[in-house]
Write an enzyme that holds these catalytic residues in place. Sequence first.
Site, mmCIF file in Angstrom:
data_model
loop_
_atom_site.group_PDB
_atom_site.id
_atom_site.type_symbol
_atom_site.label_atom_id
_atom_site.label_comp_id
_atom_site.label_asym_id
_atom_site.label_seq_id
_atom_site.Cartn_x
_atom_site.Cartn_y
_atom_site.Cartn_z
ATOM 1 C CB SER A 114 -0.965 -0.039 1.187
ATOM 2 O OG SER A 114 -2.013 0.877 1.033
ATOM 3 C CG HIS A 121 -5.718 -2.573 -0.072
ATOM 4 N ND1 HIS A 121 -4.859 -2.199 -1.085
ATOM 5 C CD2 HIS A 121 -5.269 -1.944 1.053
ATOM 6 C CE1 HIS A 121 -3.944 -1.372 -0.602
ATOM 7 N NE2 HIS A 121 -4.167 -1.206 0.689
#
Length: 708
Positions: free
Chosen positions: A536, A649
């Site tokens: 991320s 994610h």
Amino acid sequence: MMNGRPMTPEDLLSLRWVTDVALAPDGRTVAYALERVGSFPGASGARRFDYRSHLWVVDAGGGEPRQFTTGEQRDRHPVWSPDGRAVLFLSDRRAAPAATGKPPAHLWVIPAAGGEARQLTQAEHGPVEPAWSPDGTQIAFSGKPPVTEPPACDVKIITRLRHKADGEGLWDGRYRHIFVVPAAGGPAWQLTAGPFDHREPAWSPDGRRLAFVANRSEDADATNVADLWVVDATGGAPRRLTRSVGPVASPAWSPDGAQIAYLGHENACMGASNVMLWVVSADGSGEPRCLTRHYDRSLAHHLLSDMRAHPRGSGPVWSPDGRFLFVLVADGGSTQLAAVEVSTGLVHLVTTGRHDIYAASFDARCARVAMAISTPAEPGDVWIADVEGPADGRPAVAGARRLTAVNQELLAGVALSTPQRFAYRGADDWTIEGWVMAPVGAAPDARAPTILCIHGGPHAAYGETFFHEFQVLAGAGYALVFTNPRGSQGYGQAFTAATHHDWGGKDCEDILAGLDAALARFPFLDPQRLGVQGGSYGGFMTNWIIGHTPRFQAAVTMRSIVNCLSQWGTSDLAYFKGYWEFPGDPWENPTFYWERSPLAHVHRITTPLLILHSEQDLRCPIGEAEQLFTALKKLGREVVFVRFPDEGHDLSRSGQPGHRVERLRLIRDWFDRHLAAVPVQAAPEPASAPAAAEQGTTGVPAHGGRAP
């Protein structure tokens, strides 16, 4: 000599996770959810791995834990009835797969003495956040109105700004509302209405009202603001209690029903703001009062681990006399429990130690607290402690004892690496906290290939919690360096907010200074065999670093940001960056967005790069990885791109077990190929230890160094 074998990627399939804790009202029994991985026959006949979870109970006085529910399903989030005679929980048992491929969850209730569970909700509300009424006759929850007719066409017409969410997919056209269902069974009725999402119902002590959280404005999707509302339990128009300029969460009524406590902030630094504790009059009179504005810590859980995704921790809990509120606190690399004095706002830490408290539950008298606690050596277990006091005007927690050892069998045969804490000076001469993990079983006179690990957020943190991925790499012969540079939570507001308009600036300096300090302090780290990895924001920083220095021999970037311009409009949340994190939206400052994009510097990348990305990632969409891979291939650089289907994610924390194992194998094998093959060098004699303020194992200032 190594005691036990190294940890492997496949050990993930044997781990167990304590995901929730709920202490019975009388303080005698703890219910918790225990999640594991099971092997099941797939559609093609091959075995597949999937998660299963069940409810367990254990006596607060100790003894053998007992499995409370069984079956091939996921039972989660136990909630005791007020009289302690029943346990409410969420489960996907007996449910046929929905259109998403996952069976829908429903509310179920089971007698505390044992017996058959009974399904409460019938329609597919997708219930979350259930709460018993004080008399135990009703249950409120946040859910969606049931679908009355299936869509006639699969074409999707988008008119809503917030039309997708990572982990959920595209919006299904239904807003969340507050529902109430009889505990004895029957249809649920809807208390709220309108094109707004309503969350976190909380009953008043007399059972006549419900508080909840919502943004009921027309521009709700363009902001993170929410307000606290109250509605009569029999229905009617809701009344707004706050005029917030930031988010609010976790409402909790005072014992006398006169006030409601909640967590929130005023968006001073948007997502980098400290979460604070507030109280407001339940009748709407007067202004909300912030109790902890002076306390330079965030009252929320912020530590990252690959053992769980986004634990809620614990909302405020009132002491029975209304004098104190118990909350979790992000304190450096640990999560602690604190008591806040309502009259003065004074904050007293009631726990200490190198641990991560990721869930807490009190009995009805606040005489005991059950906690889910992780340490660097334990993925998570149930603990119990007595709440004493207040002595000298402040409560205290005493006699903490562990009630479970859910991974004892696995961990007994595995050699683990213990993180060594150190402190160093970063950019602006701030003191920063970091950790080093030595490789398992390495010769003491040999240097080890070293991997720099960078956390995401940027407003999350590493800390005193278990990281399976780190143990796998240490077991494979690697040393690890990981730090909490500026932007990390747990070190004060100024420290957390210091990435403002400066991604790739002094945050990068902090990270590389931490690596240099570790190399100087720990002689077993090999400066000639360096890797770097992150996910991320950590993936952004990995891409950024290898575009600005060739010192790393290998890199792994995961769920990363590559082009800040494209991520802004394709992500489910990145369009918020222009409010504070970045200087405006892309059309207002395109130069900044491009210059702070790793893609703008891709021509300088020479480090062999492994790109890992999930195809259903809506936080950092897979187009980010595609741009990076295409650019590097066109430049003729060494790059491998791995796509994980049907993952979002949070792949590393809650993705399909088989994919999580394969991901770990890929990371390990990539570093084996590029770092382990380099000849090992002998470690030099250790130099005299530097001052603690620079690189010692103690002396980390309470507020993370000098503020800007």
